[in-house]
Design a protein around this motif. Structure first.
Motif, short mmCIF file in Angstrom:
data_model
loop_
_atom_site.label_atom_id
_atom_site.label_comp_id
_atom_site.label_asym_id
_atom_site.label_seq_id
_atom_site.Cartn_x
_atom_site.Cartn_y
_atom_site.Cartn_z
N TYR A 267 0.82 4.93 -11.02
CA TYR A 267 0.49 4.28 -9.94
C TYR A 267 -0.25 3.40 -10.39
O TYR A 267 -0.58 2.19 -10.04
CB TYR A 267 0.17 4.52 -8.40
CG TYR A 267 0.55 5.14 -7.53
CD1 TYR A 267 2.62 5.19 -7.76
CD2 TYR A 267 0.82 6.50 -6.99
CE1 TYR A 267 3.39 5.95 -6.61
CE2 TYR A 267 1.84 7.59 -6.14
CZ TYR A 267 3.28 6.61 -6.32
OH TYR A 267 4.01 7.82 -5.24
N ASP A 268 -1.55 4.05 -11.10
CA ASP A 268 -2.79 3.07 -11.96
C ASP A 268 -2.11 2.18 -12.93
O ASP A 268 -2.10 1.01 -13.06
CB ASP A 268 -3.98 4.55 -12.84
CG ASP A 268 -4.45 5.14 -11.49
OD1 ASP A 268 -4.28 4.73 -10.17
OD2 ASP A 268 -5.05 6.37 -11.78
N HIS B 117 -0.17 9.76 -9.27
CA HIS B 117 -1.25 8.96 -9.14
C HIS B 117 -1.94 8.06 -10.72
O HIS B 117 -1.73 6.97 -10.44
CB HIS B 117 -2.88 9.44 -9.32
CG HIS B 117 -2.33 10.25 -8.28
ND1 HIS B 117 -3.75 10.97 -7.32
CD2 HIS B 117 -1.94 10.06 -6.25
CE1 HIS B 117 -3.41 11.76 -6.62
NE2 HIS B 117 -1.95 10.96 -5.75
N GLN C 55 0.47 -1.48 -0.03
CA GLN C 55 -0.37 0.12 0.13
C GLN C 55 0.98 1.70 0.12
O GLN C 55 2.06 0.89 0.38
CB GLN C 55 -0.72 0.08 1.14
CG GLN C 55 -0.17 0.11 2.55
CD GLN C 55 -0.86 -0.16 3.57
OE1 GLN C 55 -2.54 -1.28 3.46
NE2 GLN C 55 -0.93 0.62 5.16
N GLY D 236 -0.73 -1.40 -11.33
CA GLY D 236 -1.47 -1.99 -10.95
C GLY D 236 -2.40 -1.52 -9.25
O GLY D 236 -3.15 -2.75 -9.44
N PHE D 237 -1.67 0.11 -9.23
CA PHE D 237 -2.11 0.03 -7.59
C PHE D 237 -3.94 0.73 -7.71
O PHE D 237 -3.87 0.73 -9.33
CB PHE D 237 -1.80 0.74 -6.86
CG PHE D 237 -0.03 0.62 -6.38
CD1 PHE D 237 -0.64 0.36 -4.68
CD2 PHE D 237 0.87 0.48 -7.06
CE1 PHE D 237 1.13 -0.05 -4.53
CE2 PHE D 237 2.31 -0.35 -6.58
CZ PHE D 237 2.27 -0.33 -4.91
N LYS D 238 -4.59 0.41 -6.88
CA LYS D 238 -5.61 0.86 -6.88
C LYS D 238 -5.95 1.51 -6.17
O LYS D 238 -6.13 1.87 -4.22
CB LYS D 238 -7.04 -0.11 -6.76
CG LYS D 238 -6.92 -1.56 -7.90
CD LYS D 238 -6.71 -1.53 -9.28
CE LYS D 238 -6.72 -1.72 -10.25
NZ LYS D 238 -6.85 -1.74 -11.58
N PRO D 239 -6.95 2.87 -6.28
CA PRO D 239 -7.24 3.59 -4.98
C PRO D 239 -8.57 3.00 -4.25
O PRO D 239 -9.81 3.06 -4.76
CB PRO D 239 -7.44 5.24 -6.35
CG PRO D 239 -8.10 4.91 -7.42
CD PRO D 239 -7.12 3.00 -7.48
N SER D 240 -7.88 2.62 -3.69
CA SER D 240 -9.22 2.38 -1.87
C SER D 240 -9.99 2.48 -0.96
O SER D 240 -10.73 2.27 -0.96
CB SER D 240 -8.49 0.38 -2.05
OG SER D 240 -7.49 0.68 -1.19
#
Length: 145
Positions: free
Chosen positions: A129-130, A126, A115, A133-137
């Motif tokens: 990060y997208d 951002h 995270q 593969g990171f997701k804004p969760s």
């Protein structure tokens, strides 16, 4: 990628200061507060201050912390913070290289989740990060003390 040493501190602080948000948060000068923080991170095995070193020149940095927790059946998490790539090295894949390294390190530590937090104003970060593969969760909150 390697563990940062005290001699890297000036370069790391310079990278942290090298954008509009950093200029408002960082002094840009290495003083006792930065040295004390570095020493605390360096002696704690749950924290890893890393630098991307190219031919003896520090061109990137991030802090990787390993966090135990009871949630998710006691899953360990890796937290990535203070990610910076030197202005002259941006666009060369250094950020992806650093994240690949950090994610591999997290897997090796037995973490089930990686995270990070990012200032709401860092829209370019951002998008990066997208792409990784990171997701804004979650919605994050801070209380300044």
């Amino acid at each position: 990628m390697r563990r940062a040493v005290a001699a890297d501190l000036s370069r790391i602080v310079a990278m942290l200061s090298d954008d509009p948000l950093g200029q408002g948060r960082e002094s840009g000068l290495v003083d006792a507060t930065y040295r004390n923080a570095f020493e605390s991170i360096d002696r704690d095995p749950s924290h890893y201050l890393a630098v991307a070193d190219r031919g003896g020149e520090v061109i990137g940095t991030l802090q990787l912390s390993f966090l135990p927790g009871l949630a998710r059946h006691g899953m360990w998490r890796a937290q990535i913070e203070a990610v910076r790539v030197a202005r002259e090295a941006r666009g060369e894949g250094i950020g992806r290289f650093m994240f690949d390294w950090a994610i591999d390190k997290a897997r090796a530590q037995g973490c089930g989740l990686v995270q990070l937090t990012s200032d709401a104003e860092r829209t370019g970060a951002h998008e990066f990060y997208d792409r990784l593969g990171f997701k804004p969760s979650h919605v994050g909150y801070k209380l300044q003390l």
